[in-house]
Design a protein around this motif. Structure first.
Motif, PDB file in Angstrom:
ATOM      1  N   GLU A 279      64.563  15.581  78.639  1.00  0.00           N
ATOM      2  CA  GLU A 279      63.461  16.523  78.797  1.00  0.00           C
ATOM      3  C   GLU A 279      63.375  16.991  80.248  1.00  0.00           C
ATOM      4  O   GLU A 279      63.385  16.159  81.166  1.00  0.00           O
TER       5      GLU A 279
ATOM      6  N   TYR B 198      70.308  20.071  79.686  1.00  0.00           N
ATOM      7  CA  TYR B 198      69.197  19.233  79.222  1.00  0.00           C
ATOM      8  C   TYR B 198      69.307  19.001  77.720  1.00  0.00           C
ATOM      9  O   TYR B 198      69.177  17.872  77.224  1.00  0.00           O
TER      10      TYR B 198
ATOM     11  N   THR C 159      58.810  20.244  82.420  1.00  0.00           N
ATOM     12  CA  THR C 159      58.011  20.068  81.196  1.00  0.00           C
ATOM     13  C   THR C 159      57.147  18.819  81.296  1.00  0.00           C
ATOM     14  O   THR C 159      55.974  18.824  80.891  1.00  0.00           O
ATOM     15  N   GLN C 160      57.718  17.746  81.829  1.00  0.00           N
ATOM     16  CA  GLN C 160      56.954  16.512  81.988  1.00  0.00           C
ATOM     17  C   GLN C 160      55.784  16.711  82.942  1.00  0.00           C
ATOM     18  O   GLN C 160      54.667  16.243  82.685  1.00  0.00           O
TER      19      GLN C 160
END
Length: 408
Positions: free
Chosen positions: A105, A99, A109-110
């Motif tokens: 990302e 990553y 995390t998103q």
């Protein structure tokens, strides 16, 4: 390890494909996360170039460096080691390093960022919007798409949520899209990009709006492209909150009043033997050519807007007979049900009966499967108990009939 090199486009594509598979499996893959290069040839133009070997050579060198660091494992074509790759396999423990290498990302995390955004604001709404936010949170938890929210565009998510939170409640008055957009975003054009997503969420989570168009849903929310007019014919007298009365008796054959004025009316009187509410504008004016002073009329413009329903509620306080003339299809019968449910049970159908269907069926159109499904569901509506024979005949003949086909 620090970033060892700037990945080539083909290296980046291969690592993106590996991470796509890794994320599709929830970040906990039970099987090998592998990309076969022949399957990805269409997105690796440099690697399979017949004129320039440099992209392939550089990509091979970069992937061999990653393999030496234990981030991937490589499989070569038979007798082509160091020259032509067959497959690249992800070492799952090195996913975070990959990553970082390609500047991507992690989807986890998103998802976490979107979840935190929605959880922080969901307490502010308690209608269909709460249902929409809760459904999106469940999608995130299940590792599914949160559309129309986005995993990758945090700005879109903030703006879509801001639009949902700013929607007016207990709508009667209209608000043009651009005015709403300026009030929420200080940008008259921003809501234009968001309105389809707002309508999609409302249709999905407001049970009564599932068959409405996007424009009709937004109108139910009080949002319109531009201020609209209600067309009225007859001796209407409208009294506002200040006690001032406006008479429409002098206008012939009809007059349009701003929906904003209709929303402010407190008292309505009509000197007529009946009031007919007409779904569409052309049949509205056709009706006026065949009726006299005994009939007052109002054009509904499809599904009646909140301002229109408010005006009719004021009218329903009188004892004037109320009629609805709409298409003989799902939409028209649904309008009759809506007015009976939300305005007054006194509404009677006009030209919406078996005799009309019999007389003009040759100008009808065949029902689609969706039409038939919707009519079958509408047949059970308690507000349409007196229309079941009509609906049964429409289903039997597989026909629907527009107002414009009816000769008065």
């Amino acid at each position: 390890m620090d970033k060892p090199f700037v990945p080539t486009p083909d290296t980046t594509t291969l690592l993106d494909l590996l991470l796509d598979i890794y994320e599709q499996r929830g970040g906990r893959p039970k099987q090998a996360v592998r990309v076969k290069l022949r399957d990805a040839a269409g997105v690796l133009p440099g690697y399979y170039s017949q004129t320039d070997p440099l992209p392939r050579v550089t990509t091979n060198e970069q992937l061999m460096a990653l393999a030496q660091h234990g981030w991937v494992t490589l499989t070569w074509e038979s007798a082509q080691e160091g020259h032509l790759l067959a497959a690249v396999t992800l070492v799952v423990a090195a996913a975070d390093a990959l990553y970082a290498l390609i500047g991507r990302e992690p989807q986890a995390t998103q998802r976490r960022r979107l979840r935190d955004l929605l959880l922080a604001e969901r307490f502010r709404v308690h209608d269909w919007r709460r249902l929409a936010l809760d459904a999106t949170l469940r999608q995130l938890e299940a590792q599914k798409s949160p559309a129309p929210f986005s995993l990758s565009d945090a700005g879109w998510n903030r703006d879509l949520l801001a639009a949902l939170l700013a929607l007016p409640e207990n709508v009667i008055e209209e608000l043009p899209y651009r005015v709403f957009s300026v009030r929420v975003f200080n940008d008259s054009k921003r809501f234009e990009a968001l309105k389809a997503a707002v309508a999609r969420l409302a249709r999905r989570h407001h049970g009564a709006w599932r068959e409405l168009s996007a424009a009709e849903i937004l109108r139910e929310l009080g949002l319109v492209p531009n201020p609209t007019l209600l067309h009225l014919a007859g001796t209407w007298r409208l009294t506002g909150a200040d006690g001032e009365t406006v008479s429409l008796a002098g206008f012939h054959p009809a007059v349009g009043i701003p929906a904003g004025l209709a929303a402010q009316v407190q008292r309505v009187r009509v000197a007529a033997e009946r009031v007919i509410c007409v779904e569409n504008l052309t049949p509205f004016y056709t009706l006026l050519q065949h009726t006299g002073a005994e009939t007052a009329a109002l054009c509904l413009w499809g599904n009646p807007s909140p301002a229109c329903r408010h005006l009719l509620r004021c009218l329903a306080e009188t004892d004037v007979p109320l009629y609805v003339w709409a298409d003989l299809d799902y939409g028209g019968l649904n309008i009759l049900a809506q007015l009976r449910r939300e305005v007054s049970p006194r509404f009677r159908p006009y030209r919406m009966d078996l005799a009309t269907l019999d007389a003009f069926a040759r100008w009808g159109h065949p029902l689609t499967r969706r039409d038939a499904r919707n009519l079958a569901r509408l047949r059970e509506h308690p507000a349409l108990a007196d229309r079941t024979a009509l609906i049964d005949e429409m289903l039997l003949r597989e026909v629907k009939l527009e107002q414009e086909a009816i000769l008065l």
